[in-house]
Design an enzyme around this catalytic site. Structure first.
Site, PDB file in Angstrom:
ATOM      1  N   HIS A  86       0.866  -1.175   0.000  1.00  0.00           N
ATOM      2  CA  HIS A  86       0.000   0.000   0.000  1.00  0.00           C
ATOM      3  C   HIS A  86       0.909   1.233   0.000  1.00  0.00           C
ATOM      4  CE1 HIS A  86      -2.801   2.962   1.780  1.00  0.00           C
ATOM      5  NE2 HIS A  86      -3.781   2.148   1.461  1.00  0.00           N
TER       6      HIS A  86
ATOM      7  N   ASP B  28       3.109  -4.591   7.922  1.00  0.00           N
ATOM      8  CA  ASP B  28       1.881  -3.814   7.759  1.00  0.00           C
ATOM      9  C   ASP B  28       0.724  -4.800   7.904  1.00  0.00           C
ATOM     10  OD1 ASP B  28      -0.387  -2.528   6.953  1.00  0.00           O
ATOM     11  OD2 ASP B  28       0.370  -1.914   4.990  1.00  0.00           O
TER      12      ASP B  28
ATOM     13  N   GLN C  83      -4.525  -5.444   6.837  1.00  0.00           N
ATOM     14  CA  GLN C  83      -5.525  -6.323   6.228  1.00  0.00           C
ATOM     15  C   GLN C  83      -5.627  -7.662   6.933  1.00  0.00           C
ATOM     16  OE1 GLN C  83      -7.699  -5.465   3.920  1.00  0.00           O
ATOM     17  NE2 GLN C  83      -6.837  -3.421   3.690  1.00  0.00           N
TER      18      GLN C  83
ATOM     19  N   LYS D 247     -10.606  -0.758  10.629  1.00  0.00           N
ATOM     20  CA  LYS D 247     -10.839  -1.931   9.791  1.00  0.00           C
ATOM     21  C   LYS D 247     -11.208  -3.144  10.646  1.00  0.00           C
ATOM     22  CE  LYS D 247      -7.327  -0.644   6.353  1.00  0.00           C
ATOM     23  NZ  LYS D 247      -8.076   0.040   5.301  1.00  0.00           N
TER      24      LYS D 247
ATOM     25  N   CYS E 273      -4.764   2.605  -3.608  1.00  0.00           N
ATOM     26  CA  CYS E 273      -3.522   3.115  -3.002  1.00  0.00           C
ATOM     27  C   CYS E 273      -2.380   2.117  -3.164  1.00  0.00           C
ATOM     28  CB  CYS E 273      -3.722   3.464  -1.529  1.00  0.00           C
ATOM     29  SG  CYS E 273      -4.920   4.755  -1.271  1.00  0.00           S
TER      30      CYS E 273
END
Lengths: 147, 408
Positions: B123, B199, B202, B225, B367
């Protein structure tokens, strides 16, 4: 789906499926690039301007039906027109898209023809930027050729 | 045990929202998730009954609010199996977490002649902060490429890591759904003497996260999220690493002493929390963690694998070659996030038509422009699911695509 029919008028889909003046022009025609960073749409406008008249115009790139159809319709209306008329049409179009106010300097009798079909876009504010991408790029191109 | 999705949906008030008299089908959870009543209530109750600034005032309510805030930190720490709550830093969002990593750890450790490793499926939030610093410092950024089936190509990983000081990578692609071998990547990084920054935006909302088992050194993720509110993100990092890192933002709360000529930093984690933090949002995140624990991360993952299977089958059965789903086909190797191309219709036109059916997906570059270039698309349509997604959402998507065919 009556709402969508407002947005995706047949004339728009026609320009999307069979874009007019799609392609490139060799130098000395100018090439101006425009992009919509939010959605990734990219466009190039090729302009052949002489004696204050848009003698020829082409566009290339990729984007959604609205951005492509709008650019295609734009080329058909500006081709062969004096620069002042082109700017006036662009201004009129941006007024139609509600992103520019009518300050009284644009004659209201300017005919947009097929482009009026894009009026339905106004109901979908996020798509307005798709419709004006080609026009803003054209204006940028005109600014760079006239300086 | 499978999830009682119908009962869970009742806990999310937004999911009963109707638009134009019809129910909505929210398929944009990779972008942001909806919030259950317990999160909304926790925030509202805190503001109604217990609100107070934290940390600096000595009255009873302030210490009560401080306890609630620190309690949420402990919940988050336990949720990811951190060694200690002091390793959990609250930020504005995951983007700020990654900027913190770059600006604090990176600025102190990366110079000309150094290198870090990123991947082609990052991202922008895990690309641009490093590029900003690299422009200034002149270190090299190396890239892990992808295989044709949208996995990280690890064949040259050891070579890429040679002499690198860090690898920063996503645990799950927000475009492809690909789940990366986090543990293997962390081990390879350590073998090369580099640290591993993950990261987790997700993956953390969708499956069990164990920072010890994955062997990561830092993990960034966002609250919004994972059923929590917007406005708060998390950077977890090993205590020794955080202790050695210089502060990021300066101001109140992050100092222990300030004189005219110098300052000293507060203890962890306050050192990295300058200014009044998002107190209410952190309380909400704590409630979201309680909620996810109650539902069960293993069950959530299992449900999403089932939904992935269902969606994959439904989309390919109806549309065959007319639909191209980017990303791994094996549901065990992917999350419930589908980027797809539908015939040659532009994703914005797809999402516009779907919107007319109250099917909410995302269209665009997500993104992740370098990845989009690899896919060869300027944009994709993306449908993404969560614990509350059901077959009816997928069916609505599949049916609405018919209308896309009709118009284009």
């Amino acid at each position: 789906m009556s709402n969508l029919e407002d947005l995706y008028r047949e004339v728009i889909l026609d320009h999307y499926r069979s874009p007019r003046n799609k392609g490139e022009l060799p130098p000395p025609a100018t090439c101006t690039e425009g992009a919509n960073p939010l959605c990734g749409d990219e466009i190039k406008i090729f302009l052949d301007v002489a004696d204050g008249v848009v003698r020829d115009v082409r566009f290339s790139g990729h984007g959604c039906s609205i951005s492509q159809a709008s650019a295609s319709m734009m080329t058909t209306i500006v081709k062969g027109k004096p620069l002042a008329d082109v700017r006036a049409v662009a201004k009129r179009f941006k007024q139609l898209m509600t992103i520019e106010e009518n300050d009284g300097t644009t004659p209201t009798d300017i005919r947009l023809g097929d482009i009026e079909a894009l009026q339905g876009v106004v109901k979908y504010p996020v798509r307005i930027k798709c419709a004006v991408l080609g026009w803003n790029t054209l204006l940028e191109g005109l600014d760079s050729t006239s300086t | 045990m499978t999830l009682d999705v119908a009962a869970l949906r009742d806990e999310f008030p937004m999911l009963s929202r109707r638009v134009g008299g019809k129910p909505i089908h929210y398929l944009d959870s990779a972008n942001s998730s909806h919030k259950p009543n317990c999160v909304i209530d926790a925030m509202s109750t805190f503001m109604r009954e217990a609100y107070s600034p934290i940390g600096r005032s000595s009255y009873a309510l302030a210490s009560e609010a401080s306890d609630a805030y620190e309690g949420a930190r402990s919940k988050v720490a336990a949720f990811i199996n951190a060694y200690s709550p002091c390793e959990v830093v609250f930020t504005k969002n995951a983007t700020e977490s990654l900027n913190l990593a770059a600006q604090s750890w990176g600025r102190a450790n990366l110079d000309k002649g150094d290198a870090i490793v990123l991947t082609h499926m990052e991202h922008h939030a895990n690309i641009v902060p490093w590029q900003m610093l690299a422009k200034e410092k002149g270190f090299e950024i190396r890239w892990v490429p992808l295989t044709p089936d949208f996995q990280l190509d690890l064949s040259s990983l050891d070579q890429l890591l040679r002499g690198a000081k860090a690898i920063s990578f996503t645990s799950m692609s927000n475009v492809l759904g690909t789940i990366n071998p986090t543990r293997e990547l962390c081990e390879a990084a350590h073998a090369a003497g580099a640290i591993a920054i993950v990261d987790g935006c997700q993956s953390v909302p969708h499956m069990t996260t164990d920072v010890r088992a994955m062997g990561a050194d830092m993990l960034a993720f966002s609250s919004h999220k994972m059923c929590g509110p917007t406005g708060v993100g998390v950077l977890w990092a090993r205590e020794a690493l955080l202790a050695a890192m210089p502060p990021f933002l300066g101001g109140g709360g992050m100092i222990s002493e300030v004189r005219l000529d110098d300052f000293t930093c507060a203890e962890l984690p306050n050192k990295f929390e300058a200014g009044t933090p998002p107190i209410v949002e952190v309380i909400g995140l704590g409630a979201a963690v309680d909620f996810l624990n109650r539902v069960g991360m293993t069950e959530i993952r299992r449900h999403e694998i089932e939904m992935t299977n269902y969606a994959y089958r439904a989309l390919t059965t109806r549309y065959g070659d007319a639909i191209t789903i980017h990303g791994p086909t094996n549901p065990e190797l992917r999350g419930a996030t589908f980027s797809f191309a539908f015939r040659d219709v532009h994703p914005h036109d797809v999402s516009q038509v779907l919107d007319q059916h109250n099917v909410y997906i995302r269209a665009g570059h997500h993104c992740a422009k370098p990845l989009m270039r690899l896919i060869g698309a300027n944009a994709t349509a993306r449908a993404s699911m969560y614990l509350y997604s059901n077959e009816s959402d997928v069916d609505a998507l599949v049916d609405a695509l018919d209308d896309v065919s009709t118009i284009f």
